[in-house]
Design a protein around this motif. Structure first.
Motif, PDB file in Angstrom:
ATOM      1  N   ARG A   8       3.113  11.820   0.077  1.00 20.95           N
ATOM      2  CA  ARG A   8       2.383  12.826   1.004  1.00 20.95           C
ATOM      3  C   ARG A   8       1.140  13.653   0.267  1.00 20.95           C
ATOM      4  N   HIS A   9       1.470  13.802  -1.234  1.00 19.39           N
ATOM      5  CA  HIS A   9       0.319  14.520  -1.994  1.00 19.39           C
ATOM      6  C   HIS A   9      -0.687  13.547  -2.431  1.00 19.39           C
ATOM      7  N   VAL A  10      -0.715  12.149  -2.079  1.00 20.28           N
ATOM      8  CA  VAL A  10      -1.494  11.342  -2.722  1.00 20.28           C
ATOM      9  C   VAL A  10      -2.780  11.232  -1.870  1.00 20.28           C
ATOM     10  N   GLY A  11      -3.927  11.629  -2.229  1.00 18.67           N
ATOM     11  CA  GLY A  11      -5.104  11.715  -1.443  1.00 18.67           C
ATOM     12  C   GLY A  11      -5.002  11.833   0.178  1.00 18.67           C
ATOM     13  N   HIS A  12      -5.933  11.065   0.720  1.00 21.03           N
ATOM     14  CA  HIS A  12      -5.925  11.252   2.262  1.00 21.03           C
ATOM     15  C   HIS A  12      -5.443   9.843   2.816  1.00 21.03           C
ATOM     16  N   LEU A  13      -5.235   9.729   3.776  1.00 19.16           N
ATOM     17  CA  LEU A  13      -4.739   8.442   4.811  1.00 19.16           C
ATOM     18  C   LEU A  13      -5.604   7.475   4.652  1.00 19.16           C
ATOM     19  N   GLN A  14      -7.024   7.427   4.462  1.00 22.47           N
ATOM     20  CA  GLN A  14      -7.632   6.408   4.041  1.00 22.47           C
ATOM     21  C   GLN A  14      -7.436   5.735   2.871  1.00 22.47           C
ATOM     22  N   ILE A  15      -7.339   6.710   1.966  1.00 28.35           N
ATOM     23  CA  ILE A  15      -6.835   6.191   0.561  1.00 28.35           C
ATOM     24  C   ILE A  15      -5.735   5.560   0.441  1.00 28.35           C
ATOM     25  N   ARG A  16      -4.772   6.333   1.284  1.00 30.25           N
ATOM     26  CA  ARG A  16      -3.178   5.645   1.032  1.00 30.25           C
ATOM     27  C   ARG A  16      -3.317   4.185   1.608  1.00 30.25           C
TER      28      ARG A  16
ATOM     29  N   THR B 105       0.818  -1.128   0.041  1.00 31.04           N
ATOM     30  CA  THR B 105       0.112   0.039   0.049  1.00 31.04           C
ATOM     31  C   THR B 105       0.875   1.147  -0.129  1.00 31.04           C
ATOM     32  N   GLN B 106       0.303   2.432  -0.261  1.00 31.25           N
ATOM     33  CA  GLN B 106       0.905   3.685  -0.197  1.00 31.25           C
ATOM     34  C   GLN B 106       1.324   4.137   0.971  1.00 31.25           C
ATOM     35  N   SER B 107       0.339   3.728   2.138  1.00 33.52           N
ATOM     36  CA  SER B 107       0.919   3.939   3.219  1.00 33.52           C
ATOM     37  C   SER B 107       2.108   3.326   3.816  1.00 33.52           C
ATOM     38  N   ARG B 108       2.174   2.024   3.477  1.00 31.61           N
ATOM     39  CA  ARG B 108       3.236   1.228   3.829  1.00 31.61           C
ATOM     40  C   ARG B 108       4.558   1.949   3.315  1.00 31.61           C
ATOM     41  N   VAL B 109       4.453   2.160   2.068  1.00 31.62           N
ATOM     42  CA  VAL B 109       5.850   2.566   1.554  1.00 31.62           C
ATOM     43  C   VAL B 109       6.185   4.213   2.051  1.00 31.62           C
ATOM     44  N   LEU B 110       5.152   4.931   2.463  1.00 28.32           N
ATOM     45  CA  LEU B 110       5.054   6.295   2.938  1.00 28.32           C
ATOM     46  C   LEU B 110       6.030   6.252   4.271  1.00 28.32           C
ATOM     47  N   ASN B 111       5.453   5.277   5.093  1.00 29.23           N
ATOM     48  CA  ASN B 111       6.084   4.858   6.360  1.00 29.23           C
ATOM     49  C   ASN B 111       7.368   4.076   6.112  1.00 29.23           C
ATOM     50  N   ASP B 112       7.922   3.852   5.275  1.00 25.59           N
ATOM     51  CA  ASP B 112       9.007   2.955   5.267  1.00 25.59           C
ATOM     52  C   ASP B 112      10.336   3.805   5.315  1.00 25.59           C
ATOM     53  N   ASP B 113      10.922   4.001   6.567  1.00 25.66           N
ATOM     54  CA  ASP B 113      12.336   5.138   6.746  1.00 25.66           C
ATOM     55  C   ASP B 113      13.128   4.586   5.658  1.00 25.66           C
ATOM     56  N   ALA B 114      13.606   3.274   5.404  1.00 26.05           N
ATOM     57  CA  ALA B 114      14.745   2.772   4.547  1.00 26.05           C
ATOM     58  C   ALA B 114      14.454   3.245   3.150  1.00 26.05           C
ATOM     59  N   ALA B 115      13.290   3.157   2.805  1.00 31.78           N
ATOM     60  CA  ALA B 115      12.747   3.493   1.317  1.00 31.78           C
ATOM     61  C   ALA B 115      12.776   4.983   0.983  1.00 31.78           C
ATOM     62  N   ALA B 116      12.458   5.568   2.343  1.00 29.92           N
ATOM     63  CA  ALA B 116      12.598   7.306   2.100  1.00 29.92           C
ATOM     64  C   ALA B 116      14.106   7.747   1.925  1.00 29.92           C
ATOM     65  N   ARG B 117      14.845   7.063   2.910  1.00 34.71           N
ATOM     66  CA  ARG B 117      16.330   7.688   2.638  1.00 34.71           C
ATOM     67  C   ARG B 117      16.922   7.206   1.182  1.00 34.71           C
ATOM     68  N   ALA B 118      16.637   5.835   0.571  1.00 35.42           N
ATOM     69  CA  ALA B 118      16.951   5.514  -0.640  1.00 35.42           C
ATOM     70  C   ALA B 118      16.343   6.442  -2.004  1.00 35.42           C
TER      71      ALA B 118
END
Ligand SMILES: Cc1cc2nc3c(=O)[nH]c(=O)nc-3n(C[C@H](O)[C@H](O)[C@H](O)COP(=O)(O)OP(=O)(O)OC[C@H]3O[C@@H](n4cnc5c(N)ncnc54)[C@H](O)[C@@H]3O)c2cc1C
Length: 344
Positions: free
Chosen positions: A154-162, A132-145
């Protein structure tokens, strides 16, 4: 019309009551569909068996299937006249409710083995089709790479959508105003696909053919998208103009900018929401090379205007407004990159 279909939540009737779409609620015997082994999609000797309730609901009647492997999913898609992959359902279900799309079989890939990974290595991040988009958004290692992943999501829809929507679903959907397809083009992402003829990969520019149109062939599934790691010394900026937070962009820009000695060395700039596909702004990429904060903005604005000459008009904005927006976003991105603490 595209944005209009997101205006009402899926599953809610015109009279305000909640209705249960065919195939996602209870079986005719009252047992929830998620109960038991392989409900709604059974590979038997006679092929696939599907449940169908036939009760009146918002979408046109369809069959539902929940395979366990990629091969079964491909087989199910092949067997249907107009089969569609169901990932997070955040775009597909509203489109079905509005009867904007014709689906005879939904192939739910939510339980397909091996598709839910988010794997980060030195060379980048590989996102599986059901992550899911939320899972990727909250993945610190992915965000660093790949910092652009978090910046875009962060711009995609809302929490429920992500929480339901998937990264690969957004890529496969190919909405011209979506952030992730633009990020895929800007970062040089590679899309992995499985189909009746086996596996293949495509680069992002080859994948996006037009609005809501990709190079996927019949019965093909996006299994993963690999985003290469951001190059050292680069700053990724994802910025957009939208009417409200969480709305699709009226116009947006993904910028991967290499900064060196207080000036921009090079950049990959991809506009979205301005044309049919996310496209590189080649004049702006040339103009921004060597640009520093004390240079006139005009150089960038003129180049961006040249790249967005074919911007479109719709009920949300005029082509002129979109051109102006992209130019403003470009100047903003360049200044942010030069001021960024990540800049060398
Ligand atoms: C109110 C609202 C606001 C939104 N705002 C934004 C926004 O600001 N930015 C943005 O980018 N998106 C936005 N979205 C869309 C959201 O990001 C969706 O989640 C995304 O576009 C589709 O992902 P999904 O997993 O829900 O796919 P689904 O809705 O399940 O599928 C979408 C389409 O892609 C196909 N598909 C999905 N996965 C695959 C696959 N693995 N292989 C082949 N085909 C596949 C489906 O068959 C379908 O045609 C918004 C949605 C809503 C409802």
């Amino acid at each position: 019309m595209r944005r209009g279909r997101h205006d009402r939540p899926a599953g809610r009737s015109d009279r305000g009551g909640l209705r249960r779409p065919v195939g996602v609620g209870r079986r005719p015997d009252g047992v929830p569909r998620h109960a038991g082994r392989g409900p709604g999609c059974v590979a038997g000797r006679g092929g696939w068996r599907f449940h169908r309730l036939g009760q009146p609901v918002k979408p046109a009647p369809f069959h539902y299937c929940r395979p366990a492997t990629v091969a079964e999913a491909v087989e199910a898609l092949e067997s249907a006249e107009s089969g569609r992959v169901l990932a997070g359902g955040q775009s597909l279900i509203p489109a079905m409710n509005f009867r904007l799309t014709d689906v005879s079989l939904l192939v739910d890939i939510g339980r397909v083995a091996g598709l839910d990974g988010v794997d980060t290595g030195e060379d980048g991040v590989t996102v599986g089709a059901s992550a899911t988009q939320s899972r990727v958004l909250n993945d610190d290692a992915a965000a660093r790479a790949v910092p652009g992943l978090r910046a875009a999501l962060r711009h995609v829809g809302h929490l429920q959508i992500r929480n339901r929507g998937t990264v690969c679903g957004s890529i496969a959907h190919a909405d011209p105003a979506a952030e992730l397809p633009a990020l895929a083009v800007a970062t040089g992402a590679v899309i992995g696909v499985a189909g009746p003829d086996g596996h293949r990969t495509m680069t992002a520019p080859d994948f996006f053919l037009g609005p809501f149109w990709t190079a996927l062939e019949d019965a093909e599934i996006v299994t993963e998208v690999r985003f290469p790691a951001a190059p050292a010394g680069s700053v990724t900026v994802v910025d957009e103009i939208s009417r409200r937070a969480g709305d699709f962009a009226v116009a947006g820009l993904v910028s991967v900018i290499h900064v060196d000695g207080g000036a921009v060395r090079s950049a990959r700039l991809v506009g979205f929401g301005v044309g049919g596909v996310p496209a590189r702004l080649e004049s702006a990429e040339a103009a921004i090379s060597g640009w520093a904060s004390d240079h006139p903005d005009r150089e960038l604005i003129e180049a961006a205007a040249h790249d967005t000459a074919d911007a479109f008009d719709d009920i949300h904005a005029t082509a002129w407004y979109r051109r102006e927006a992209v130019a403003a976003l470009l100047v903003r991105a360049a200044r942010r990159a030069l001021a960024s603490p990540e800049a060398p």
